[in-house]
Design a protein around this motif. Structure first.
Motif, PDB file in Angstrom:
ATOM      1  N   ALA A   3       1.595   9.872  -3.812  1.00  0.00           N
ATOM      2  CA  ALA A   3       1.681   8.488  -3.355  1.00  0.00           C
ATOM      3  C   ALA A   3       3.157   8.114  -3.425  1.00  0.00           C
ATOM      4  N   GLU A   4       3.645   7.581  -2.329  1.00  0.00           N
ATOM      5  CA  GLU A   4       5.058   7.254  -2.219  1.00  0.00           C
ATOM      6  C   GLU A   4       5.227   5.762  -1.979  1.00  0.00           C
ATOM      7  N   GLU A   5       6.179   5.180  -2.686  1.00  0.00           N
ATOM      8  CA  GLU A   5       6.554   3.776  -2.476  1.00  0.00           C
ATOM      9  C   GLU A   5       8.065   3.705  -2.388  1.00  0.00           C
ATOM     10  N   ASP A   6       8.565   2.964  -1.437  1.00  0.00           N
ATOM     11  CA  ASP A   6      10.008   2.785  -1.268  1.00  0.00           C
ATOM     12  C   ASP A   6      10.750   4.118  -1.246  1.00  0.00           C
ATOM     13  N   GLY A   7      10.139   5.133  -0.628  1.00  0.00           N
ATOM     14  CA  GLY A   7      10.787   6.423  -0.461  1.00  0.00           C
ATOM     15  C   GLY A   7      10.726   7.356  -1.655  1.00  0.00           C
ATOM     16  N   GLY A   8      10.027   6.952  -2.723  1.00  0.00           N
ATOM     17  CA  GLY A   8       9.948   7.803  -3.905  1.00  0.00           C
ATOM     18  C   GLY A   8       8.518   8.042  -4.349  1.00  0.00           C
ATOM     19  N   LYS A  62       0.842  -1.182   0.000  1.00  0.00           N
ATOM     20  CA  LYS A  62       0.000   0.000   0.000  1.00  0.00           C
ATOM     21  C   LYS A  62       0.885   1.243   0.000  1.00  0.00           C
ATOM     22  N   PRO A  63       0.625   2.190  -0.919  1.00  0.00           N
ATOM     23  CA  PRO A  63       1.468   3.386  -0.942  1.00  0.00           C
ATOM     24  C   PRO A  63       1.168   4.288   0.255  1.00  0.00           C
ATOM     25  N   ILE A  64       2.155   5.083   0.602  1.00  0.00           N
ATOM     26  CA  ILE A  64       1.989   6.121   1.608  1.00  0.00           C
ATOM     27  C   ILE A  64       1.428   7.343   0.889  1.00  0.00           C
ATOM     28  N   ILE A  65       0.325   7.887   1.379  1.00  0.00           N
ATOM     29  CA  ILE A  65      -0.272   9.089   0.804  1.00  0.00           C
ATOM     30  C   ILE A  65       0.118  10.256   1.702  1.00  0.00           C
ATOM     31  N   ARG A  66       0.713  11.274   1.107  1.00  0.00           N
ATOM     32  CA  ARG A  66       1.145  12.436   1.880  1.00  0.00           C
ATOM     33  C   ARG A  66       1.048  13.697   1.027  1.00  0.00           C
ATOM     34  N   ARG A  67       1.147  14.828   1.684  1.00  0.00           N
ATOM     35  CA  ARG A  67       1.144  16.114   0.993  1.00  0.00           C
ATOM     36  C   ARG A  67       2.388  16.240   0.111  1.00  0.00           C
ATOM     37  N   TYR A  68       2.206  16.878  -1.019  1.00  0.00           N
ATOM     38  CA  TYR A  68       3.309  17.222  -1.903  1.00  0.00           C
ATOM     39  C   TYR A  68       4.257  18.171  -1.173  1.00  0.00           C
ATOM     40  N   ARG A  69       5.560  17.968  -1.406  1.00  0.00           N
ATOM     41  CA  ARG A  69       6.584  18.867  -0.870  1.00  0.00           C
ATOM     42  C   ARG A  69       7.388  19.420  -2.045  1.00  0.00           C
ATOM     43  N   ALA A  70       7.924  20.618  -1.900  1.00  0.00           N
ATOM     44  CA  ALA A  70       8.724  21.229  -2.976  1.00  0.00           C
ATOM     45  C   ALA A  70       9.856  20.310  -3.423  1.00  0.00           C
ATOM     46  N   SER A  71      10.388  19.518  -2.517  1.00  0.00           N
ATOM     47  CA  SER A  71      11.475  18.596  -2.871  1.00  0.00           C
ATOM     48  C   SER A  71      11.009  17.467  -3.796  1.00  0.00           C
ATOM     49  N   ASP A  72       9.690  17.302  -3.960  1.00  0.00           N
ATOM     50  CA  ASP A  72       9.137  16.286  -4.859  1.00  0.00           C
ATOM     51  C   ASP A  72       9.088  16.759  -6.314  1.00  0.00           C
ATOM     52  N   GLU A  73       9.316  18.057  -6.546  1.00  0.00           N
ATOM     53  CA  GLU A  73       9.030  18.647  -7.853  1.00  0.00           C
ATOM     54  C   GLU A  73       9.632  17.878  -9.023  1.00  0.00           C
ATOM     55  N   ASP A  74      10.920  17.630  -9.027  1.00  0.00           N
ATOM     56  CA  ASP A  74      11.541  16.961 -10.175  1.00  0.00           C
ATOM     57  C   ASP A  74      10.962  15.564 -10.397  1.00  0.00           C
ATOM     58  N   ALA A  75      10.767  14.821  -9.314  1.00  0.00           N
ATOM     59  CA  ALA A  75      10.234  13.456  -9.437  1.00  0.00           C
ATOM     60  C   ALA A  75       8.809  13.463  -9.977  1.00  0.00           C
ATOM     61  N   VAL A  76       7.953  14.370  -9.478  1.00  0.00           N
ATOM     62  CA  VAL A  76       6.563  14.353  -9.946  1.00  0.00           C
ATOM     63  C   VAL A  76       6.440  14.922 -11.353  1.00  0.00           C
ATOM     64  N   VAL A  77       7.286  15.871 -11.721  1.00  0.00           N
ATOM     65  CA  VAL A  77       7.246  16.368 -13.104  1.00  0.00           C
ATOM     66  C   VAL A  77       7.669  15.252 -14.054  1.00  0.00           C
ATOM     67  N   ASP A  78       8.659  14.473 -13.672  1.00  0.00           N
ATOM     68  CA  ASP A  78       9.089  13.350 -14.506  1.00  0.00           C
ATOM     69  C   ASP A  78       7.984  12.307 -14.642  1.00  0.00           C
ATOM     70  N   LEU A  79       7.361  11.907 -13.534  1.00  0.00           N
ATOM     71  CA  LEU A  79       6.307  10.892 -13.635  1.00  0.00           C
ATOM     72  C   LEU A  79       5.096  11.454 -14.364  1.00  0.00           C
ATOM     73  N   TRP A  80       4.772  12.747 -14.150  1.00  0.00           N
ATOM     74  CA  TRP A  80       3.676  13.392 -14.879  1.00  0.00           C
ATOM     75  C   TRP A  80       3.936  13.346 -16.380  1.00  0.00           C
ATOM     76  N   SER A  81       5.159  13.661 -16.787  1.00  0.00           N
ATOM     77  CA  SER A  81       5.505  13.673 -18.207  1.00  0.00           C
ATOM     78  C   SER A  81       5.309  12.293 -18.832  1.00  0.00           C
ATOM     79  N   ARG A  82       5.835  11.267 -18.191  1.00  0.00           N
ATOM     80  CA  ARG A  82       5.713   9.914 -18.732  1.00  0.00           C
ATOM     81  C   ARG A  82       4.271   9.436 -18.738  1.00  0.00           C
ATOM     82  N   ALA A  83       3.533   9.711 -17.657  1.00  0.00           N
ATOM     83  CA  ALA A  83       2.129   9.287 -17.583  1.00  0.00           C
ATOM     84  C   ALA A  83       1.278  10.047 -18.587  1.00  0.00           C
ATOM     85  N   SER A  84       1.530  11.343 -18.762  1.00  0.00           N
ATOM     86  CA  SER A  84       0.754  12.152 -19.699  1.00  0.00           C
ATOM     87  C   SER A  84       0.966  11.707 -21.140  1.00  0.00           C
ATOM     88  N   LYS A  85       2.204  11.448 -21.499  1.00  0.00           N
ATOM     89  CA  LYS A  85       2.503  10.993 -22.866  1.00  0.00           C
ATOM     90  C   LYS A  85       1.815   9.669 -23.148  1.00  0.00           C
TER      91      LYS A  85
END
Length: 147
Positions: free
Chosen positions: A58-63, A4-27
């Motif tokens: 949603a975070e899994e294994d720290g990412g 089960k993933p950990i659900i938490r608030r977005y943090r500024a330090s997540d920006e690069d990771a979420v932009v990358d996953l957003w890009s791949r998921a959007s395409k």
């Protein structure tokens, strides 16, 4: 993997990771939109949506593996890393949003069959259609009543 993933608030330090996953998921979700997942759309994600929406990760294994943005009771976007799709991560984020807001609304592109099927299984019902001003593609308004 069925953790089960950990659900938490977005943090500024997540920006690069979420932009990358957003890009791949959007395409993957919107191959019919030219330039999806990059350019001006990526700039707006960084400069507007990640700052103005109530974002959950949603975070899994720290990412970060998924991002859900809320604007009131509207799901402004749900993006799950393609490598994490099909494992309940999107479902967990939608249920989290529903627990916070009750009734949920969103718009999904008509051409995104996979997302439309997912939202149907999650209890969303079609309530209207309109052309997207930016792309010209049809958007479907879907609503999930409070349970």
């Amino acid at each position: 993997m069925d953790t089960k993933p950990i659900i938490r608030r977005y943090r500024a330090s997540d920006e690069d990771a979420v932009v990358d996953l957003w890009s791949r998921a959007s395409k993957r979700a919107h191959p019919f939109i030219e330039g999806e997942g990059e350019g001006d759309r990526a700039r707006r994600l960084r400069e507007v949506y990640l700052r103005e929406a109530e974002n959950w990760v949603a975070e899994e294994d720290g990412g970060a593996v998924a991002l859900l943005g809320l604007l009131g009771n509207e799901v402004g976007g749900l993006f799950v890393d393609p490598r994490a799709q099909g494992r309940g991560t999107g479902r967990a984020l939608v249920e989290h949003a529903a627990a916070l807001r009750g009734e949920l609304r969103l718009e999904v592109f008509e051409g995104n069959d996979r997302a439309r099927g997912f939202y149907g299984l999650m209890g969303f019902e079609e309530r209207g259609r309109r052309p997207d001003e930016e792309t010209g593609h049809t958007l479907i308004l879907m609503v999930r009543p409070e349970r």
